[in-house]
Design a protein around this motif. Structure first.
Motif, PDB file in Angstrom:
ATOM      1  N   MET A 151      -7.149  12.847  -4.749  1.00  0.00           N
ATOM      2  CA  MET A 151      -7.587  11.832  -3.786  1.00  0.00           C
ATOM      3  C   MET A 151      -8.442  10.792  -4.486  1.00  0.00           C
ATOM      4  SD  MET A 151      -6.321  11.819  -0.980  1.00  0.00           S
ATOM      5  CE  MET A 151      -6.393  10.965   0.552  1.00  0.00           C
ATOM      6  N   LYS A 152      -9.031  11.192  -5.608  1.00  0.00           N
ATOM      7  CA  LYS A 152      -9.830  10.250  -6.376  1.00  0.00           C
ATOM      8  C   LYS A 152      -8.951   9.098  -6.854  1.00  0.00           C
ATOM      9  CE  LYS A 152     -14.049   9.778  -7.875  1.00  0.00           C
ATOM     10  NZ  LYS A 152     -14.485  10.149  -9.185  1.00  0.00           N
ATOM     11  N   ALA A 153      -7.775   9.507  -7.379  1.00  0.00           N
ATOM     12  CA  ALA A 153      -6.863   8.487  -7.866  1.00  0.00           C
ATOM     13  C   ALA A 153      -6.414   7.602  -6.705  1.00  0.00           C
ATOM     14  CB  ALA A 153      -5.657   9.120  -8.532  1.00  0.00           C
ATOM     15  N   ASP A 154      -6.197   8.245  -5.561  1.00  0.00           N
ATOM     16  CA  ASP A 154      -5.811   7.500  -4.371  1.00  0.00           C
ATOM     17  C   ASP A 154      -6.826   6.418  -4.072  1.00  0.00           C
ATOM     18  OD1 ASP A 154      -4.204  10.036  -2.394  1.00  0.00           O
ATOM     19  OD2 ASP A 154      -3.432   8.353  -3.528  1.00  0.00           O
ATOM     20  N   LEU A 155      -8.080   6.841  -4.139  1.00  0.00           N
ATOM     21  CA  LEU A 155      -9.163   5.926  -3.830  1.00  0.00           C
ATOM     22  C   LEU A 155      -9.061   4.705  -4.729  1.00  0.00           C
ATOM     23  CD1 LEU A 155     -11.958   5.712  -2.302  1.00  0.00           C
ATOM     24  CD2 LEU A 155     -12.950   6.424  -4.445  1.00  0.00           C
ATOM     25  N   THR A 202      -6.461   3.564  -6.409  1.00  0.00           N
ATOM     26  CA  THR A 202      -5.324   2.690  -6.166  1.00  0.00           C
ATOM     27  C   THR A 202      -5.521   1.897  -4.892  1.00  0.00           C
ATOM     28  OG1 THR A 202      -4.277   4.684  -5.399  1.00  0.00           O
ATOM     29  CG2 THR A 202      -3.402   3.731  -7.404  1.00  0.00           C
ATOM     30  N   THR A 203      -6.089   2.549  -3.877  1.00  0.00           N
ATOM     31  CA  THR A 203      -6.257   1.798  -2.636  1.00  0.00           C
ATOM     32  C   THR A 203      -7.211   0.638  -2.876  1.00  0.00           C
ATOM     33  OG1 THR A 203      -6.821   4.008  -1.939  1.00  0.00           O
ATOM     34  CG2 THR A 203      -6.090   2.479  -0.247  1.00  0.00           C
ATOM     35  N   VAL A 204      -8.278   0.925  -3.584  1.00  0.00           N
ATOM     36  CA  VAL A 204      -9.218  -0.156  -3.841  1.00  0.00           C
ATOM     37  C   VAL A 204      -8.520  -1.259  -4.615  1.00  0.00           C
ATOM     38  CG1 VAL A 204     -11.335  -0.801  -5.009  1.00  0.00           C
ATOM     39  CG2 VAL A 204     -11.221   1.324  -3.733  1.00  0.00           C
ATOM     40  N   ASP A 218      -5.303  -1.925  -4.600  1.00  0.00           N
ATOM     41  CA  ASP A 218      -4.405  -2.621  -3.692  1.00  0.00           C
ATOM     42  C   ASP A 218      -5.174  -3.633  -2.856  1.00  0.00           C
ATOM     43  OD1 ASP A 218      -2.532  -1.042  -4.677  1.00  0.00           O
ATOM     44  OD2 ASP A 218      -2.358   0.285  -2.958  1.00  0.00           O
ATOM     45  N   LEU A 219      -6.359  -3.172  -2.424  1.00  0.00           N
ATOM     46  CA  LEU A 219      -7.155  -4.040  -1.589  1.00  0.00           C
ATOM     47  C   LEU A 219      -7.485  -5.317  -2.320  1.00  0.00           C
ATOM     48  CD1 LEU A 219      -9.625  -1.557   0.021  1.00  0.00           C
ATOM     49  CD2 LEU A 219      -7.689  -2.740   1.011  1.00  0.00           C
ATOM     50  N   GLN A 278      -4.199 -13.084  -0.399  1.00  0.00           N
ATOM     51  CA  GLN A 278      -4.513 -13.776   0.842  1.00  0.00           C
ATOM     52  C   GLN A 278      -5.437 -14.960   0.618  1.00  0.00           C
ATOM     53  OE1 GLN A 278      -6.042 -11.272   3.831  1.00  0.00           O
ATOM     54  NE2 GLN A 278      -4.044 -11.133   4.788  1.00  0.00           N
ATOM     55  N   SER A 321       5.196   3.195 -19.914  1.00  0.00           N
ATOM     56  CA  SER A 321       4.598   3.241 -18.584  1.00  0.00           C
ATOM     57  C   SER A 321       4.200   4.658 -18.188  1.00  0.00           C
ATOM     58  CB  SER A 321       5.574   2.666 -17.569  1.00  0.00           C
ATOM     59  OG  SER A 321       5.074   2.786 -16.276  1.00  0.00           O
ATOM     60  N   ASN A 322       5.074   5.602 -18.420  1.00  0.00           N
ATOM     61  CA  ASN A 322       4.740   6.997 -18.119  1.00  0.00           C
ATOM     62  C   ASN A 322       5.658   7.897 -18.933  1.00  0.00           C
ATOM     63  OD1 ASN A 322       4.239   9.523 -17.109  1.00  0.00           O
ATOM     64  ND2 ASN A 322       4.186   8.876 -14.971  1.00  0.00           N
ATOM     65  N   GLY A 338       3.860  -0.118 -21.592  1.00  0.00           N
ATOM     66  CA  GLY A 338       4.602  -0.329 -20.366  1.00  0.00           C
ATOM     67  C   GLY A 338       4.575  -1.738 -19.806  1.00  0.00           C
ATOM     68  N   LYS A 342     -13.766   7.496   4.469  1.00  0.00           N
ATOM     69  CA  LYS A 342     -14.398   6.667   3.447  1.00  0.00           C
ATOM     70  C   LYS A 342     -15.488   5.801   4.058  1.00  0.00           C
ATOM     71  CE  LYS A 342     -10.630   6.807   0.212  1.00  0.00           C
ATOM     72  NZ  LYS A 342      -9.321   6.283  -0.128  1.00  0.00           N
ATOM     73  N   GLN A 366      -9.449  16.076  -3.588  1.00  0.00           N
ATOM     74  CA  GLN A 366      -8.389  16.941  -4.127  1.00  0.00           C
ATOM     75  C   GLN A 366      -8.530  17.095  -5.629  1.00  0.00           C
ATOM     76  OE1 GLN A 366      -4.967  14.792  -2.944  1.00  0.00           O
ATOM     77  NE2 GLN A 366      -4.502  16.146  -1.252  1.00  0.00           N
ATOM     78  N   GLU A 367      -8.612  15.953  -6.284  1.00  0.00           N
ATOM     79  CA  GLU A 367      -8.853  16.006  -7.711  1.00  0.00           C
ATOM     80  C   GLU A 367     -10.369  15.993  -7.862  1.00  0.00           C
ATOM     81  OE1 GLU A 367      -6.471  12.741  -7.693  1.00  0.00           O
ATOM     82  OE2 GLU A 367      -4.968  14.222  -7.196  1.00  0.00           O
ATOM     83  N   LYS A 378       2.269  11.762  -9.503  1.00  0.00           N
ATOM     84  CA  LYS A 378       1.748  10.567 -10.166  1.00  0.00           C
ATOM     85  C   LYS A 378       1.777  10.681 -11.681  1.00  0.00           C
ATOM     86  CE  LYS A 378      -0.784   8.864  -6.331  1.00  0.00           C
ATOM     87  NZ  LYS A 378      -2.017   8.689  -5.626  1.00  0.00           N
ATOM     88  N   MET A 398       5.782   0.682 -12.348  1.00  0.00           N
ATOM     89  CA  MET A 398       7.095   0.083 -12.566  1.00  0.00           C
ATOM     90  C   MET A 398       7.766  -0.085 -11.207  1.00  0.00           C
ATOM     91  SD  MET A 398       8.365  -0.396 -15.724  1.00  0.00           S
ATOM     92  CE  MET A 398       7.456  -0.435 -17.267  1.00  0.00           C
TER      93      MET A 398
END
Lengths: 344, 499
Positions: free
Chosen positions: A1-5, A7-9, A11-12, A19, A222-223, A291, B51, B89-90, B341, B349
Motif C-alpha cells: 500500500m506504500k507503493a500505492d500511496l 503512485t497515487t500521489v 498521479d495526483l 489540469q 523498464s522491468n 526503460g 488517508k 501492506q508493505e 508490480k 510502459m
C-alpha cells in the motif's frame, strides 16, 4: 500500500499539472529541445561566428565520435545498465587501428578495411565481455564496465608501449583514412563523416521505434524480472546492447585516428567520452534507471553539450576553466531534465 | 452532535482529485474499542478516507472528531500525535535493522542521549511480550523474520507511539490462513484493551470472523454501517457492488482430460522438497498452504525462474527441464507472478507494450517492422475479452486500478500462447468485481482445454475454484484433495499439519 500511496500521489501531481497548465507539461516533456534552442540563441548572440556554415559543419564533425558513442551508451542505459568503458575502448581502438594501418597498410588501401574491421571487432569483443558479465552472470554494469575501462586502457598502453603513435603520410592506408575523415562533400561542404553518422543514427532510430528489438530493449530496462518471467531472453538483449556500444566506441576511436593521424594511449585515459555521452543521454531524457528514452532526444543531448563547448571556445574561454564550466553545466542540465518528473 | 461513544468520527468528508470526487459527504463513525471493517471495491474511496484520517491527504471539507474533540489533521505527523497509526501492506520497516531498532526507530535514545542498547532491547522485548509475542527475538534483523512476525513488529511499533487507533489496510493479503488466525487473536486482544481498529480487507470471510461492525463504501459514498450479525456474505457483496450476485464463484462444468504435466520429486533450494503432483487438461489445480510453505518456490523452480535441484518434470509424456522461463514458455508453460508490480507488469510502459511483449514477432513483416495496425487489433481483442478498463491502450499500466493491472498481466500471459498457466495469487489486492471477472476468465480458459495451476492463500478461492488442490507444508506436499474433500477443515488440517 506504500507503493500505492506513492503512485497515487504521483498521479495526483500528474493530473493536477495537466489540469492547471498543459503548457507546463509541454515544457517538461520537451525540455531538451528547448534548452538546445535557447543555447543556439545565446550562442549566436555571444559570437557572430557561431551561425556560420563553417562553424556549424565543424562542430558537427567534431561531435561525430560523441554521436556514435552516445548511441551505444544510450542502448545500455535503456536496458537499465550503463557502459563506462566506452572512452577507454575508443582510446584503445584509436591506438590499435593506427598500429595496424602502419603495419599492414603500407601500399594497399584494401588493408585499410581489414584494419578497421579488426578494430571494430575488438570493440565488439570488449562489449561482448561486458554483455556476458552483465547479462549472463548478472553482475553490476557500473563496476563491470568500470573494470573493463581499466582493461581497455591497459591494452592501449601494452600495444603502444606507452608511446604516441603517429601514422606516417607515406602509408597509403593512413593517407586514405585521414583524407576520408576530413573530406567534405563539394556541394554544401558537409563532412562525409557527418552523413555516415546521420545514417547510423537514422538506422538506430528506426530500429528503436519500429522493431521488436527496440521495444524489448526498453522493456528490459523498464522491468527486467517481469520481462524475464514473461519468457523473454533478457540476457540476449543486454548482450547485444553492450556489443553495439563496444562497436560504436571502436568506430569512434578509428575516427579520432583518422582526424589526428595519431594513435595515443592517452586518449584511452584522458578523453571525456564517457562523461559526455552519459550526460548527453541523461540530458536527452534517457532515464538512468532504464526503460526510457529516444534516439532523437539523445542526439539533442549531444548537441547541447557540443554547443556549450563551442560557445566557450568562441568566447575565448581558456581550456582549464572550461572543464569546470562544463561540469557545472552538465549538473545544471540534468537538474533541469529532472524537473517535473514524478520521482524527482 | 459528536457523541462520546464514538472514538473516531468523520463527518461530511469531501475530497476531490481534479474532477474525480473520491469522497462525497462521507460519514464514518467508529466506536472506541471495536474492530470496524471498511469495505468497498477498489476506487470506492476507502483508502482516500483513511488517508484523510491519518493525515496523508488534506480533506476538501468536513470535520474530524477524535474522542468527541474536533481536530485538525494536516499531516501524517498530526495523525500520529493524535494516536492514529496506519499499518500498510508493505511494511514501513527497515529490513536491515533489528526488531528493537525498528520498534523504537524514532525514539532510539531518551532525550538526546546516546543509545542505551541494553535498555532499548528491554523496552522492545517487554513491548512484544505485552502483545503475547515475547518469542520474537529483538536482536534479529527484521528481514529475517517471517511476514507474520514483521506485521506484529509493525503493530508493536505503532503501539510504542501510543497509537489508540490502528488502521490496517489489507493486513492478511500477505499472510496465509493459519497465520491470519494469530493476527486476529492479537487484534481482538488489542480491542479488549480499548484500541480502536479500522480494518480494510477484500476478504469477506475474515471480516465476518473478526469485525464488530462493517461500513460499506461505494463510488465515494457511504452506503451504510451494519452490525456484522445483521449481514451475510451475499448481502455484503451486493451492497459493495450495488447489485445482487448469483454466486461469488461462477459455476463451471469441468471437462477434465489427460495429464499434461507431471512433477516427480521436485526439489529446489531449502524451501522445496520432493514435490510430486500432476495437472490435467481442463483442470484448475489449486496449490495452497501457509506462506513459506514453498508453493511459489516449487512452481518457480519448475518454470525455470529458480534452479531446479532435483526431480523430474514430465510434459505430455516427455521429460523436460527448463533452465530459464524462456524455455518454459517455449514449451507452453506460462506464469502469472505473485507480485504484480515487481514481476507481473511493466508499470511505466503502455498497455500495448505489456500485452504483446512476448509475441511481437507475430506482427512483423519483412525488415522486422512491427505492423502496428495488426498489433492494435490483437490487443483490442484481448482488452475486450478480458474487459480491461482503460482510456487508451497507449496509457501506462501504472494509471490503471489494481484489478485492471492484473488483467493486463493476464493478457500478457495469454498472448504468449501457453496452454499450462501457473497463476500465483491472481486475485490478491483486487476488488470483488475484478475478482469475479478473473474467475470467469479462468473458467473460460479451462473450458477451452487450458490447464490452470492456481496458487492461493485464500481458502474460499481454493474451495470455490479448484477441481483438486495440493496442500503444501514446509516445502513438501502435505496432501492432495479432490473436489469433494475440499473443505476449510481439511485445508487447515493439512496446511498446519494437524492430524
Amino acid at each position: 500500500m506504500k507503493a500505492d500511496l506513492k503512485t497515487t500521489v504521483g498521479d495526483l501531481k500528474g493530473s493536477a499539472r495537466i489540469q492547471r497548465m498543459p503548457v507546463n507539461d509541454f515544457f517538461v516533456k520537451n525540455n531538451a529541445p528547448i534548452i538546445l534552442f535557447i543555447l543556439i540563441i545565446v550562442s549566436s548572440i555571444v559570437s557572430e561566428n557561431f551561425l556560420t556554415w563553417r562553424n556549424i559543419t565543424t562542430v558537427l564533425l567534431q561531435q561525430v565520435p560523441y554521436f556514435l558513442i552516445s548511441m551505444g551508451v544510450m542502448l545500455t542505459i535503456m536496458t537499465g545498465g550503463i557502459d563506462l568503458s566506452v572512452a577507454a575502448v575508443a582510446g584503445c581502438s584509436n591506438v590499435v587501428v593506427a598500429i595496424l594501418i602502419t603495419k599492414w597498410g603500407q601500399d594497399n588501401v584494401g588493408m585499410l578495411f581489414v584494419c578497421i574491421a579488426l578494430t571494430i571487432l575488438l570493440g565488439c569483443a570488449i562489449g561482448a565481455l561486458n554483455g556476458f558479465f552483465i547479462g549472463k552472470l548478472r553482475m553490476a554494469p557500473f563496476i563491470v564496465t568500470l573494470a573493463m575501462m581499466s582493461v581497455a586502457q591497459g591494452i592501449a598502453y601494452l600495444v603502444s608501449g606507452g608511446a604516441q603513435f603517429r601514422m606516417k603520410n607515406e602509408i597509403l592506408s593512413a593517407r586514405a583514412l585521414t583524407w576520408f575523415a576530413a573530406y567534405r562533400d563539394p556541394l554544401i561542404g558537409m563532412p562525409v563523416l557527418v552523413y555516415v553518422t546521420l545514417a547510423i543514427i537514422l538506422v538506430l532510430w528506426f530500429v528503436m521505434r519500429y522493431t521488436p528489438f527496440g521495444r524489448l530493449i526498453l522493456a528490459v530496462g523498464s522491468n527486467e524480472s517481469a520481462v524475464r518471467l514473461a519468457g523473454i531472453n533478457v540476457t540476449k538483449y543486454k548482450f547485444i546492447a553492450y556489443v553495439i556500444s563496444g562497436a560504436l566506441a571502436a568506430a569512434a576511436g578509428i575516427i579520432v585516428t583518422g582526424r589526428s593521424a595519431l594513435g595515443s594511449p592517452l586518449n584511452a585515459v584522458q578523453s571525456d567520452f564517457a562523461l559526455s555521452t552519459v550526460a548527453a543521454c541523461v540530458i536527452g531524457g534517457v532515464a538512468l534507471e532504464g526503460g526510457k528514452g529516444t534516439v532523437p532526444f539523445t542526439v539533442v543531448g549531444v548537441l547541447i553539450l557540443a554547443l556549450i563547448t563551442n560557445v566557450m571556445n568562441l568566447a575565448g574561454l581558456a581550456s582549464y576553466p572550461q572543464y569546470v564550466v562544463k561540469g557545472a553545466v552538465i549538473i545544471f542540465a540534468i537538474f533541469l531534465s529532472r524537473l517535473g518528473r514524478e520521482d524527482g | 452532535m459528536a457523541e462520546m461513544q464514538y472514538h473516531v468520527e468523520l463527518v461530511n468528508i469531501c475530497k476531490s482529485f481534479g474532477g474525480v470526487r473520491a469522497c462525497r459527504n462521507v460519514n464514518f463513525r467508529v466506536k472506541a474499542g471495536e474492530i470496524h471493517a471498511l469495505v468497498g471495491e477498489n476506487g470506492a474511496g476507502k483508502s482516500t478516507l483513511m488517508k484523510i484520517l491519518s493525515g496523508a491527504y488534506a480533506k476538501d471539507s468536513g470535520d474530524i472528531y477524535i474522542g468527541g474533540q474536533k481536530v485538525n489533521i494536516n499531516s501524517p505527523k498530526d495523525g500520529l500525535s493524535l494516536g492514529i497509526s496506519v499499518i500498510y501492506q508493505e511494511f514501513a520497516l527497515v529490513g536491515s535493522l533489528t526488531v528493537a531498532e525498528n520498534i523504537f526507530i524514532d525514539q532510539l535514545s531518551e532525550k538526546g542521549r546516546l543509545i542505551n542498547w541494553r535498555r532499548l532491547r528491554e523496552r522492545a522485548s517487554s513491548a512484544l511480550e505485552s502483545l503475547g509475542f515475547g518469542s520474537i527475538p529483538v536482536d534479529k534483523a527484521v528481514s529475517e523474520l517471517s511476514v507474520a512476525h514483521r506485521q506484529v513488529v509493525e503493530i508493536c511499533k505503532a503501539l510504542a507511539r501510543d497509537a489508540s487507533v490502528l488502521i490496517l489496510d489489507e493486513p492478511t493479503s500477505v499472510l496465509a490462513s493459519g497465520e491470519a488466525g494469530q493476527l486476529f487473536r492479537l487484534l481482538r486482544s488489542l480491542r479488549d484493551k480499548g484500541v480502536t481498529i479500522i480494518y480494510i480487507s477484500h476478504r469477506l470471510e475474515e471480516i465476518f470472523k473478526l469485525c464488530d461492525r462493517i461500513t460499506v463504501m461505494k463510488d465515494g459514498c457511504h452506503v451504510g454501517t451494519y452490525k456484522t450479525a445483521e449481514l451475510d456474505e451475499k448481502e455484503l457483496v451486493s451492497l459493495m457492488i450495488g447489485r445482487t450476485l448469483e454466486s461469488y464463484f461462477p459455476a463451471r462444468k469441468p471437462k477434465i482430460g489427460e495429464t499434461v504435466m507431471k512433477l516427480e520429486n521436485i526439489s529446489s533450494g531449502k524451501t522445496v522438497k520432493n514435490v510430486s503432483f500432476e495437472v490435467r487438461r481442463g483442470e484448475v489445480l489449486g496449490i495452497t498452504g501457509l506462506v513459506g510453505a514453498g508453493r511459489t518456490e516449487a512452481m518457480r523452480a519448475v518454470f525455470g525462474a529458480d534452479p531446479l535441484d532435483g526431480g523430474r518434470v514430465i510434459l505430455n509424456g516427455r521429460q523436460v527441464r527448463f533452465k530459464t522461463p524462456e524455455r518454459a514458455v517455449k514449451h507452453g508453460i506460462g506464469m502469472l507472478p505473485e507480485d504484480r508490480k515487481a514481476h507481473g507488469v511493466l508499470l511505466e510502459m503502455p498497455i500495448r507494450t505489456n500485452i504483446t511483449l512476448t509475441r511481437l514477432k507475430s506482427f512483423t513483416g519483412p525488415l522486422k517492422i512491427i505492423n502496428r495496425k495488426k498489433e492494435t487489433r490483437y490487443i483490442e481483442d484481448l482488452v475486450k475479452r478480458l474487459s480491461i478498463k482503460a482510456a487508451s491502450i497507449e496509457d501506462n499500466v501504472s494509471s490503471l486500478s489494481g484489478g485492471n493491472q492484473q488483467k493486463v498481466a493476464i493478457a500478457k500471459l495469454l498472448a504468449s500462447d501457453c496452454r499450462i498457466l501457473i497463476l500465483d495469487e491472481p486475485t490478491r489486492g483486487v476488488d470483488v468485481g475484478a475478482k469475479i471477472e478473473i474467475y470467469n476468465i479462468i473458467n473460460d480458459l479451462v473450458a477451452n482445454g487450458f490447464a490452470v495451476i492456481l496458487i492461493s492463500s485464500e481458502m474460499a478461492e481454493i474451495i470455490g475454484m479448484c477441481d483438486r488442490a495440493v496442500v503444501m507444508k514446509d516445502g513438501s506436499v502435505a496432501g492432495i484433495l479432490d473436489k469433494n474433500e475440499l473443505t476449510e477443515e481439511n485445508l487447515i488440517k493439512y496446511s498446519m499439519g494437524v492430524n
